[in-house]
Structures are given as structure tokens and as C-alpha cells.
Design a protein around this motif. Structure first.
Motif, PDB file in Angstrom:
ATOM      1  N   ARG A  88       0.872  -1.276  -0.036  1.00 18.71           N
ATOM      2  CA  ARG A  88       0.077   0.044   0.004  1.00 18.71           C
ATOM      3  C   ARG A  88       0.767   1.076   0.051  1.00 18.71           C
ATOM      4  NH1 ARG A  88      -2.521   3.702   2.891  1.00 18.71           N
ATOM      5  NH2 ARG A  88      -1.285   3.466   4.683  1.00 18.71           N
ATOM      6  N   LEU A  89       1.943   1.144   0.857  1.00 20.47           N
ATOM      7  CA  LEU A  89       2.947   2.391   0.899  1.00 20.47           C
ATOM      8  C   LEU A  89       3.452   2.694  -0.414  1.00 20.47           C
ATOM      9  CD1 LEU A  89       4.660   2.095   4.333  1.00 20.47           C
ATOM     10  CD2 LEU A  89       3.278   4.112   3.432  1.00 20.47           C
ATOM     11  N   LEU A  90       3.651   1.540  -1.157  1.00 18.01           N
ATOM     12  CA  LEU A  90       4.325   1.655  -2.230  1.00 18.01           C
ATOM     13  C   LEU A  90       3.357   1.805  -3.732  1.00 18.01           C
ATOM     14  CD1 LEU A  90       6.980  -1.193  -2.337  1.00 18.01           C
ATOM     15  CD2 LEU A  90       7.459   1.109  -2.574  1.00 18.01           C
ATOM     16  N   SER A  91       2.068   2.347  -3.329  1.00 19.08           N
ATOM     17  CA  SER A  91       0.850   2.635  -4.081  1.00 19.08           C
ATOM     18  C   SER A  91       0.790   1.437  -5.223  1.00 19.08           C
ATOM     19  CB  SER A  91       1.323   3.830  -4.881  1.00 19.08           C
ATOM     20  OG  SER A  91       1.200   4.908  -3.992  1.00 19.08           O
ATOM     21  N   ALA A  92       0.985   0.217  -4.779  1.00 18.26           N
ATOM     22  CA  ALA A  92       0.610  -1.007  -5.857  1.00 18.26           C
ATOM     23  C   ALA A  92      -0.820  -0.871  -6.047  1.00 18.26           C
ATOM     24  CB  ALA A  92       1.027  -2.137  -4.911  1.00 18.26           C
ATOM     25  N   GLU A  93      -1.134  -1.321  -7.158  1.00 18.87           N
ATOM     26  CA  GLU A  93      -2.538  -1.570  -7.714  1.00 18.87           C
ATOM     27  C   GLU A  93      -3.102  -2.845  -7.324  1.00 18.87           C
ATOM     28  OE1 GLU A  93      -2.368  -0.628 -11.650  1.00 18.87           O
ATOM     29  OE2 GLU A  93      -2.628   1.351 -11.533  1.00 18.87           O
ATOM     30  N   ARG A  94      -2.134  -3.909  -7.439  1.00 21.94           N
ATOM     31  CA  ARG A  94      -2.701  -5.256  -7.043  1.00 21.94           C
ATOM     32  C   ARG A  94      -1.869  -5.899  -6.041  1.00 21.94           C
ATOM     33  NH1 ARG A  94      -2.810  -4.213 -12.297  1.00 21.94           N
ATOM     34  NH2 ARG A  94      -0.762  -4.781 -12.545  1.00 21.94           N
ATOM     35  N   VAL A  95      -2.472  -6.961  -5.161  1.00 20.41           N
ATOM     36  CA  VAL A  95      -1.744  -7.626  -4.189  1.00 20.41           C
ATOM     37  C   VAL A  95      -1.944  -9.284  -4.635  1.00 20.41           C
ATOM     38  CG1 VAL A  95      -1.630  -5.992  -2.451  1.00 20.41           C
ATOM     39  CG2 VAL A  95      -3.431  -7.586  -2.659  1.00 20.41           C
ATOM     40  N   PRO A  96      -0.783 -10.041  -4.376  1.00 18.49           N
ATOM     41  CA  PRO A  96      -1.067 -11.569  -4.231  1.00 18.49           C
ATOM     42  C   PRO A  96      -1.897 -12.057  -3.046  1.00 18.49           C
ATOM     43  CG  PRO A  96       1.218 -10.682  -3.739  1.00 18.49           C
ATOM     44  CD  PRO A  96       0.498  -9.626  -3.834  1.00 18.49           C
ATOM     45  N   VAL A  97      -2.884 -12.773  -3.158  1.00 20.14           N
ATOM     46  CA  VAL A  97      -3.572 -13.292  -1.862  1.00 20.14           C
ATOM     47  C   VAL A  97      -3.561 -14.704  -2.012  1.00 20.14           C
ATOM     48  CG1 VAL A  97      -4.841 -10.910  -1.512  1.00 20.14           C
ATOM     49  CG2 VAL A  97      -5.827 -12.672  -2.841  1.00 20.14           C
ATOM     50  N   VAL A  98      -3.567 -15.356  -0.740  1.00 24.40           N
ATOM     51  CA  VAL A  98      -3.730 -16.765  -0.584  1.00 24.40           C
ATOM     52  C   VAL A  98      -4.919 -17.053   0.391  1.00 24.40           C
ATOM     53  CG1 VAL A  98      -1.528 -17.545  -1.519  1.00 24.40           C
ATOM     54  CG2 VAL A  98      -1.932 -17.289   0.751  1.00 24.40           C
ATOM     55  N   GLY A  99      -5.603 -18.308   0.209  1.00 25.59           N
ATOM     56  CA  GLY A  99      -6.420 -18.396   1.395  1.00 25.59           C
ATOM     57  C   GLY A  99      -5.823 -19.082   2.707  1.00 25.59           C
ATOM     58  N   GLU A 100      -6.535 -19.223   3.729  1.00 28.00           N
ATOM     59  CA  GLU A 100      -5.738 -19.771   4.962  1.00 28.00           C
ATOM     60  C   GLU A 100      -5.398 -20.977   4.736  1.00 28.00           C
ATOM     61  OE1 GLU A 100      -7.868 -18.289   8.969  1.00 28.00           O
ATOM     62  OE2 GLU A 100      -9.299 -17.988   7.358  1.00 28.00           O
ATOM     63  N   GLY A 101      -4.076 -21.182   5.275  1.00 28.87           N
ATOM     64  CA  GLY A 101      -3.682 -22.766   4.960  1.00 28.87           C
ATOM     65  C   GLY A 101      -2.685 -23.060   3.883  1.00 28.87           C
ATOM     66  N   GLU A 102      -2.938 -22.107   2.761  1.00 27.51           N
ATOM     67  CA  GLU A 102      -2.386 -22.225   1.407  1.00 27.51           C
ATOM     68  C   GLU A 102      -0.999 -21.824   1.535  1.00 27.51           C
ATOM     69  OE1 GLU A 102      -4.599 -20.357  -1.721  1.00 27.51           O
ATOM     70  OE2 GLU A 102      -6.486 -21.097  -0.913  1.00 27.51           O
ATOM     71  N   ASP A 103      -0.213 -22.315   0.658  1.00 21.46           N
ATOM     72  CA  ASP A 103       1.234 -22.114   0.488  1.00 21.46           C
ATOM     73  C   ASP A 103       1.265 -20.318   0.075  1.00 21.46           C
ATOM     74  OD1 ASP A 103       3.826 -21.739   0.007  1.00 21.46           O
ATOM     75  OD2 ASP A 103       4.111 -22.900  -1.998  1.00 21.46           O
ATOM     76  N   GLU A 104       2.122 -19.899   1.047  1.00 24.12           N
ATOM     77  CA  GLU A 104       2.112 -18.206   1.073  1.00 24.12           C
ATOM     78  C   GLU A 104       3.318 -17.756   0.187  1.00 24.12           C
ATOM     79  OE1 GLU A 104       2.851 -16.899   5.065  1.00 24.12           O
ATOM     80  OE2 GLU A 104       0.922 -18.015   5.677  1.00 24.12           O
ATOM     81  N   GLU A 105       4.275 -18.859  -0.232  1.00 26.31           N
ATOM     82  CA  GLU A 105       5.414 -18.495  -0.987  1.00 26.31           C
ATOM     83  C   GLU A 105       5.322 -17.739  -2.519  1.00 26.31           C
ATOM     84  OE1 GLU A 105       9.269 -20.688  -1.625  1.00 26.31           O
ATOM     85  OE2 GLU A 105       8.926 -21.023   0.450  1.00 26.31           O
TER      86      GLU A 105
END
Ligand code: PLP
Length: 381
Positions: free
Chosen positions: A56-73
Motif C-alpha cells: 500500500r505504501l508503494l501504491s501497488a494496484e494489485r496484491v497477491p493473496v492466498v487463502g488460509e492454510g495455502e502456500d504463502e510463497e
């Protein structure tokens, strides 16, 4: 794993900005994001909040998201998240309102100075091209006022932040009372009053010395006190807007800054720029302060206490005397034909004590027109 628009993700709590900055430093250094934000079924963040806050501080337009328990890498270059995307320039500069114009006028010009040599390209970022106070503080006033809910605002200011807040208050139908130091020029008091602000002169040399009084009065009168000295929005606006726009300007010429030189007041703009450019390019950053006992409007010495200065690891601090800042103003005026303010003159003088080849960026916070009375002696026959 998926990429979603940053607006779609809901935050659960405010992350400590220092934790987010540590994350941001790593992201800028690598140029990639390595962890996804963990969200629940309703897109509420439940893990890796600091990654979200850094983006957010870098003014990104999109973020990578995962659901709980999924691989975060993950391994996403910042380009894929819209971080370096060129913001569409409003070429013909036609605006629906003055409020829209503030952001619409950015980027402020970046201009090569005649002091450049084949070994050293010297650029100045001219913050006087902001519409209210004709200074870098319009960014802060604009950002601070965005979230203000009350109608009465109190703030301690050396002038520029107050003028910006007063302008914003006029637009938004609010009232501003500013607390100013005794050294403020009459022109600024007149400007503030013309804009409808109430001006309280305090018997202090440094604006920050009036802070406790403002806090007390604001509490008593139930006024909003944005507090540019302690409010992280002051730092954030420069990270989200000033830093990235300067980066875009330099990148458009195929350049990266080897040296960045700028004046310290609250330390808001230079701390954010320093963090950004040091993390991304290893830029050497020089902070400029007034010599002991000297008054240069908008500036103060590090030992007077600055919230963000310590976060940013400046490489060097340069002291400048007021008379040398004035000499800098005269030199720029007579070489490059622009009339800059006192702190810009100080930044220009500080350049003379820095050695090294490469690309330099000097941040010039405002223009000279507010200080003409104080500059009269420089041109006495
Ligand atoms: N120069 C001028 C003319 C200013 O008004 C200010 C801040 O008020 C500064 C420099 C310092 O900027 P900052 O508060 O971001 O350190």
C-alpha cells in the motif's frame, strides 16, 4: 494464489508502520514480493498484514493473496503489481476542481541545473510548483486533510503547512487556527489571514516548541490537531507520491540517483525519500540542517528531535549557515534564473561539500517570494 485489486482487500488492524517499512525495504531491494497476503473468504486479511501495508505504501494496484492454510510463497516482480506503472499525466491540465488539481499537477518539475558537469548531473526537484503554499508542504496539507472529520483544525507550522491547511480548509468549508513562531515573515501572516486562517504568534524560535501548547488548546476546544511532527501521514504521503514520482522521472531518462540532498524540518520528506531510494538503489542521502544557533525557515537541527529521521539512515548531515543559504539563493537566481526559498538555498550550498560522480537530486522545497523581505539585505547596494 491470485492477484486482486488492492481496494478489494479489507484490513483488520493497522500494522505498525516501522514493521511495514522493514518489509518495504526488502521488497524494494529485491524488486519482488515473496509472500502473499493471507485472506479469509470475505477478503479480510488474516496473515502477512505487513506485506499488504508495504505494498500500500508503494501504491501497488494489485496484491497477491492466498487463502488460509495455502502456500504463502510467491515470486512477483513489482511491475506485475502495478507499482511502477506510469500514472497517466494530465497533459493539458484541465481540472474539475482545485482539490483534483493538487494531485493533478504532479509530478513537479525535475530540472537539470547549470552547476552540472560531465561527471555530475545535478537535478533540482522544484516543489514550488504546488498550488497553495507553493511548497512541498501542499502534499502534506492535502494528505493530512483528506482524513480530517472535524470542522475546526489547529496546527503548529512555520508557514507552509499552515497555508496548505488553510487552503484545503477553504475548499472543504472548515476553519483553521495556526500557531506560528516569532520568526515568521509578515507576508506569510497576511497569506494565512487572506485564506481565512486565525494566526496565533508564539514566543518561540522553533515551531516544534509550540507543540505542547497546540495539543493543550486542541484538547480544550475539541479541535482536530493533525500534527505534522508526529503524524505518520506526513511520512507516508512522500513515500506514496513524492518518492515514486521522482523515481519515474529519473527512470524515464534511464537514470537512478547516486546522491539525494534535502533539508530537514519535520524530516517527513527526506526520511521517506531516503528510505525509498536507499532501499531500491543504494543512493547516498545527505540531510541539511541549519548551523547551531542559526534560523532558516522550515528547517531545524536533528538534535531538536524528529520522528522519522532515525528510520532512514542518512549518510551525511551538512550544517549550513543562514548567510550561506542566502548566497545559494543568489547564485541559483543568477545562474539558472529561478528564485528559490531559504531552505533550497541551503540545500544548494550543501551540494558544495559533497564529492562524487554521478546523478544528484536536490529537493528544493519552495520559492523565494515568501522571503523577499528577509532577502533585501542580499541585494543592498
Ligand atoms: N523547507 C521548507 C521551506 C519547509 O517549509 C519545510 C517544512 O516545513 C522544510 C524545508 C522541511 O521539510 P520536512 O518537514 O519534510 O522535513
Amino acid at each position: 494464489m491470485k492477484l486482486v485489486g488492492i481496494e478489494q482487500v479489507k484490513t483488520r488492524r493497522r500494522v505498525d508502520i516501522k514493521v511495514a517499512i522493514e518489509e518495504l525495504k526488502g521488497i524494494l531491494k529485491d524488486g519482488v514480493v515473496k509472500r502473499a497476503v493471507v485472506v479469509d473468504d470475505e477478503a479480510r486479511i488474516v496473515g502477512n498484514d505487513e506485506v499488504f501495508e508495504a505494498l500500500r505504501l508503494l501504491s501497488a494496484e494489485r496484491v497477491p493473496v492466498v487463502g488460509e492454510g495455502e502456500d504463502e510463497e510467491v515470486d512477483f516482480p513489482l511491475e506485475a503489481l502495478g507499482v511502477w506503472k506510469q500514472r497517466s499525466p494530465r497533459g493539458l491540465k484541465v481540472f474539475e476542481s482545485v482539490l483534483e488539481m493538487v494531485e493533478g499537477l504532479w509530478p513537479t518539475p525535475l530540472v537539470k541545473l547549470s552547476a552540472s558537469t560531465p561527471e555530475r548531473r545535478i537535478f533540482a526537484k522544484l516543489e514550488c510548483f504546488n498550488p497553495f503554499s507553493n511548497s512541498i508542504k501542499d502534499r502534506v496539507g492535502w494528505y493530512l486533510m483528506k482524513g480530517v472529520e472535524g470542522d475546526l483544525i489547529y496546527e503548529a507550522t512555520s508557514a507552509n503547512t499552515g497555508i496548505s491547511l488553510a487552503s484545503m480548509a477553504s475548499i472543504l468549508g472548515k476553519k483553521v487556527r495556526v500557531y506560528v513562531p516569532e520568526s515568521i515573515g509578515d507576508e506569510c501572516v497576511t497569506a494565512l489571514r487572506l485564506l481565512g486562517a486565525e494566526v496565533v504568534k508564539l514566543p518561540v524560535k522553533l515551531t516544534v516548541e509550540g507543540l505542547e501548547r497546540v495539543k493543550e488548546d486542541a484538547r480544550r476546544d475539541k479541535a482536530v490537531h493533525p500534527n505534522q511532527f508526529e503524524n505518520d501521514l506526513n511520512f507516508e504521503v512522500h513515500m506514496r507520491y513524492t518518492a515514486r514520482e521522482l523515481d519515474e522521472q529519473l527512470t524515464s531518462m534511464g537514470l537512478r540517483p547516486d546522491y539525494l540532498i534535502g533539508a530537514l524540518g519535520t524530516s517527513g520528506h527526506m526520511s521517506a525519500l531516503s528510505l525509498y531510494f536507499k532501499s531500491k538503489y543504494g543512493t547516498k542521502v545527505v540531510g541539511v540542517q541549519p548551523s547551531k544557533g542559526e534560523v532558516i525557515p522550515g528547517m531545524r537541527r536533528v538534535e531538536s528531535g524528529m520522528k522519522w529521521y532515525e528510520w532512514a539512515e542518512f549518510d551525511e548531515l551538512v550544517d549550513v549557515r543562514r548567510e550561506d543559504a542566502v548566497r545559494g539563493i543568489v547564485e541559483i537566481a543568477r545562474r539558472d534564473g529561478i528564485l528559490v526559498g531559504m531552505s533550497s538555498g541551503a540545500v544548494y550550498e550543501a551540494l558544495k561539500s559533497v564529492e562524487g560522480k554521478g546523478t544528484y537530486v536536490l529537493i528544493f522545497p519552495d520559492s523565494g517570494y515568501k522571503y523577499l523581505d528577509q532577502l533585501k539585505d542580499a541585494v543592498r547596494a
